[in-house]
Scaffold this motif. Structure first.
Motif, mmCIF file in Angstrom:
data_model
loop_
_atom_site.group_PDB
_atom_site.id
_atom_site.type_symbol
_atom_site.label_atom_id
_atom_site.label_comp_id
_atom_site.label_asym_id
_atom_site.label_seq_id
_atom_site.Cartn_x
_atom_site.Cartn_y
_atom_site.Cartn_z
ATOM 1 N N ALA A 57 42.990 -6.745 15.932
ATOM 2 C CA ALA A 57 42.986 -8.187 16.405
ATOM 3 C C ALA A 57 42.068 -8.553 17.536
ATOM 4 N N ALA A 75 40.587 -16.774 12.722
ATOM 5 C CA ALA A 75 41.689 -17.203 12.160
ATOM 6 C C ALA A 75 42.557 -16.084 11.640
ATOM 7 N N MET A 76 41.656 -15.000 11.096
ATOM 8 C CA MET A 76 42.375 -13.695 10.704
ATOM 9 C C MET A 76 43.321 -12.919 11.875
ATOM 10 N N SER A 78 44.681 -14.351 14.163
ATOM 11 C CA SER A 78 45.903 -15.167 14.519
ATOM 12 C C SER A 78 46.992 -15.090 13.431
ATOM 13 N N SER A 79 46.851 -14.460 12.481
ATOM 14 C CA SER A 79 47.835 -14.113 11.344
ATOM 15 C C SER A 79 48.548 -12.817 11.630
ATOM 16 N N PRO A 80 49.682 -13.021 12.159
ATOM 17 C CA PRO A 80 50.236 -11.629 12.036
ATOM 18 C C PRO A 80 50.484 -10.620 10.732
ATOM 19 N N ALA A 81 50.550 -11.476 9.841
ATOM 20 C CA ALA A 81 50.789 -10.805 8.514
ATOM 21 C C ALA A 81 49.507 -10.372 7.982
ATOM 22 N N LEU A 82 48.657 -11.093 7.911
ATOM 23 C CA LEU A 82 47.198 -10.451 7.633
ATOM 24 C C LEU A 82 46.836 -9.359 8.562
#
Length: 184
Positions: A57, A75-76, A78-82
């Motif tokens: 991250a 954007a990636m 900021s996405s915890p799941a990704l």
């Protein structure tokens, strides 16, 4: 050891025929290139695994705004799941790619995976400056593609044996011709 030039190679691209003769030592050097680039990515992956938990991250969130992928990478990040997926995929694929290249197994598939990773790192590292156009990650991507193009797994590699495994009385790649795209 003979040093005669006997290995011919060539192809056609856009109506232009390319041909040449490789030195007899070329096979040795393609094996060394495969093992070197395989070792490079294997140890990069092992380094990430040894410092677990790996977290991409920080890298993704801090890509230079001039990079064409800065918005996508932010954007990636900021996405915890990704990020849960990315943080596992990056080191695992690096270890698998490195091990495959060193062993000479599924070389085309492994080299393509390595080239894709290097291109993604290259785009993330792009600063927008012309002098940064050619950096080490781009060179690494080209080395991976070279290893794939030469079918380097067939030279002192497991792909030479995998391709000849008999299935229903035929060699594996004769029975399943599409495997030529991942072996070699």
């Amino acid at each position: 050891m003979s040093t005669k030039t006997t290995n011919e190679f060539g192809g056609e691209i856009g109506g232009i025929t390319l041909s040449g003769k490789a030195h007899s030592l070329s096979a040795l050097f393609i094996v060394l290139l495969r093992a070197t680039i395989g070792g490079m990515i294997l140890f990069a992956g092992l380094g990430k695994v040894s410092e677990w938990p790996f977290d991409a991250a920080g890298y993704l969130a801090n890509v230079n705004p001039a990079s064409p992928v800065s918005g996508l990478y932010a954007a990636m990040a900021s996405s915890p799941a990704l990020m849960e997926v990315v943080n596992v995929i990056v080191p695992v694929t690096q270890v698998l790619i490195g091990a495959a290249l060193i062993a000479g197994a599924f070389v085309r598939l492994a080299a393509l995976g390595g080239a894709i990773q290097m291109l993604l790192f290259y785009l993330g590292g792009w600063s927008g400056e012309a002098l940064a156009l050619f950096d080490s990650t781009l060179v690494y991507a080209m080395v991976f593609l070279t290893v794939a193009a030469f079918g380097a797994g067939r030279v002192l590699g497991l792909d030479a044996y995998i391709e000849r495994i008999e299935v229903g009385g035929q060699a594996l790649v004769e029975r399943f011709p599409k495997l030529r795209y991942v072996l070699g």
